[in-house]
Design an enzyme around this catalytic site. Sequence first.
Site, mmCIF file in Angstrom:
data_model
loop_
_atom_site.group_PDB
_atom_site.id
_atom_site.type_symbol
_atom_site.label_atom_id
_atom_site.label_comp_id
_atom_site.label_asym_id
_atom_site.label_seq_id
_atom_site.Cartn_x
_atom_site.Cartn_y
_atom_site.Cartn_z
ATOM 1 N N GLU A 292 0.826 -1.216 0.000
ATOM 2 C CA GLU A 292 0.000 0.000 0.000
ATOM 3 C C GLU A 292 0.855 1.259 0.000
ATOM 4 O O GLU A 292 0.449 2.286 -0.528
ATOM 5 C CB GLU A 292 -0.924 0.027 1.221
ATOM 6 N N HIS A 321 9.127 -26.750 0.264
ATOM 7 C CA HIS A 321 8.491 -27.874 -0.409
ATOM 8 C C HIS A 321 7.317 -27.401 -1.255
ATOM 9 O O HIS A 321 6.417 -28.176 -1.563
ATOM 10 C CB HIS A 321 8.052 -28.904 0.631
ATOM 11 N N LYS A 435 -13.075 1.178 -1.744
ATOM 12 C CA LYS A 435 -14.069 1.473 -0.706
ATOM 13 C C LYS A 435 -15.276 2.186 -1.316
ATOM 14 O O LYS A 435 -16.428 1.875 -1.018
ATOM 15 C CB LYS A 435 -13.454 2.341 0.396
#
Length: 466
Positions: A292, A321, A435
């Site tokens: 951000e 792995h 938003k």
Amino acid sequence: MIELYWKNATSQVIGPDHGITPGELSGLGDRMAAAQRAVDGQVRQGKLGYTTLPARRDYRDGVAALVAKLRPWCGDLVVLGIGGSALGNIALQTALNPITYNLQSDASRGGPRLFVLDNVDPTLLKDTLSLLSRRLNKTVFNVISKSGETAETASQFMIIRELLRDRLGNEFSKHIVATTDAEKGTLNKIARQDGYEMLIVPGDVGGRFSVLSQVGLFSAAMCGIDIDALLAGAAAMADRCTAADWTSNPACMLAAVQFLAYTTKGKPMHVMMPYSNRLYLLADWYRQLWAESLGKAVHRNGQPAFVGPTPIKALGTTDQHSQVQLYREGPNDKLVIFVEVEKHPEEVRIPEVFAEAPGLAYLAKQKMSKLLNAEKIATEYALAKSQRPSVTIRWPAITPENVGAFIYLYEYTTSLMGELLDIDAYDQPAVELGKQATFALMGRQGFEEVAKEMRPFIKPDKKYLL
Ligand code: PA5
């Protein structure tokens, strides 16, 4: 004291195509000095609120007083928040309390269980609430929102408030702590009307830089974490980050390596890989801080930038792995930031069994922490052998001081990176757009134009639907 080891990112180890050369490093000197001056100037002008947090006794004392009041009766603490209002809380809890903390008895924990609901998945909320249903009279909900209007947190809060009112009547407000702006905002207003206990998200501290404010300190202190030690560690790192000689300043060196890897060595992916389950979710916190703050479309003069290394998290040894095959043999586009712990909080010795099986016998009597750290060195070596750069942040032990130091180190490094990339590291326009689009889709007044623009996204075009 945590230390940065950066030799394996240099040309000396992995060659000049992928490793940083002495010339490239010294060539950055003037630019780094300018970045240091700029950040120091912003600190002196009081523009970087997060740098004041280690010394804010008032915030710390406010938290301690509230904890003294609530901890004696609180069995469960639920944080409602998202992004910068949740990731730091999660990171502190997982780093500094036992992995089985929530599973322990009330007596052995000494503090409440902690749940952080950082999503609006209805199943997450429902499952958590059904677990707590019979214990609501011992539950505290800490709703954290700087803006006070983030849809995810707001919706959870609305549900919880109704539930508490329904189940606890007039007592309901004693079960909510609101952490929000000190003066303004919807949550601030409701908190005052309903009479909740209140904590502050400082106006000059951005969400992702707020873990050392009351945002992160309250849940940590409720769960028994030594917040004084946490802040002391951050303060000690703050001192180290002001060292004028940038080559002995850990934040400057970390910024230099990450910046040069990104800009001159073709390493747009920056993988943080702790070799510790306790520290794994600090990598989640780093991901948000880095993404951000540094992922920006424009430079500060308005010119296009489209910059930002992509922060990735991996866990050692688990991801050896899963991911390391790609990191070693796939595109050479990654810088790996190992996080290594010298003395782990717990130790387990491998028993002396299967002496007749050479494939297992070598492990007998060895410490599991030795195996874990050996695997880290093995990965570092394997990466270096195929010219893949890495740095290591070494922790002598997992202590609140070192967690505080690590947090401050990365926050300050982010500020320096913002200067080096010449972007605003403190805004988040893309988050805000998301938003607003959510407000529009959910029918909030004043967002009709956005809703109109979004129509093609709401109704799928059947032509492309298989
Ligand atoms: O770092 C940020 O600014 C964001 O991630 C916010 O923390 C997040 O969007 C939540 O915002 P708020 O605390 O206003 O609810």
